[in-house]
Design a protein around this motif. Sequence first.
Motif, short mmCIF file in Angstrom:
data_model
loop_
_atom_site.label_atom_id
_atom_site.label_comp_id
_atom_site.label_asym_id
_atom_site.label_seq_id
_atom_site.Cartn_x
_atom_site.Cartn_y
_atom_site.Cartn_z
N GLU A 193 -32.75 -18.48 9.81
CA GLU A 193 -32.07 -19.12 11.12
C GLU A 193 -30.70 -18.09 11.22
OE1 GLU A 193 -31.49 -20.92 14.31
OE2 GLU A 193 -33.28 -20.83 13.36
N GLU A 197 -29.09 -16.26 14.41
CA GLU A 197 -27.94 -16.61 15.24
C GLU A 197 -27.05 -15.57 15.32
OE1 GLU A 197 -26.50 -19.88 12.80
OE2 GLU A 197 -27.94 -21.28 13.70
N LYS A 198 -27.05 -14.62 13.97
CA LYS A 198 -26.12 -13.37 14.01
C LYS A 198 -26.56 -12.19 14.46
CE LYS A 198 -22.85 -15.73 11.75
NZ LYS A 198 -21.49 -16.02 12.58
#
Length: 248
Positions: A193, A197-198
Amino acid sequence: MEYLRVTNENIDKEHICCAISNNNDIQVSSKKAWLQERFDEGLIFLKSVERGKCFIEYIPAENAWNPIVADDFMYINCLWVAGSFKGHGYSTDLLNACIEDSKIKGKKGVCILSSKKKKPFLADPKFLKYKGFTVCDEADNGIQLWCLSFDSNASLPKFKECAKHPHIDEMGYVLYYTCQCPFNAKYVPIVEEVAKEKGVQFKAIHLQSKEQAQSAPTPITTYALFYNGKYLTNEQMNDKRFLKLLAK
């Protein structure tokens, strides 16, 4: 210290040392499910009766989830004594129990993964040397296969060729892991996750069979992280550690 063997008959009520919680915890349930599938293959899980990290887990080498060739040897998945249990000789107790059991079962010796210098989640090379183990093979990334042979004529354990030179062709972060380590059930999804997100390229490869693990491009299969084809580490990542790694 009193020790207890975990089996299919008592696993539901016993703690498993490396993940101490109730059976509803994903780490506990995944590890116990993995163990239950291995008991019929000869896996032994011996632990202290007291709650804490004090146990040994071993299996006939032909059934080990690692790319090794170790005919008629026993393979130690994990020997872990930590916290207040350290310094009392319990590691020696557990190792001696494994050695004696291996001799009774007609094995030619025992083997285990370690490294030139102590690494997290691997056996301490100083302890192994003190107990009479020697290095019988080494991969390019410094991961070593140590053994204690009972038979001077026995062929020594070695890594399969696929594991001798840990490297993959895929770019980005690639993680090979198994359910042998309970922490993966919780933290692999968290790291996935964070990577999402990055906007970081990340692929997790869950080794779900002995055959897959024995053909892996890494000596360590419980957790092996690569980046742009190069092996990085066997140390489990949580979100903070992974973010720190990305910042480098």
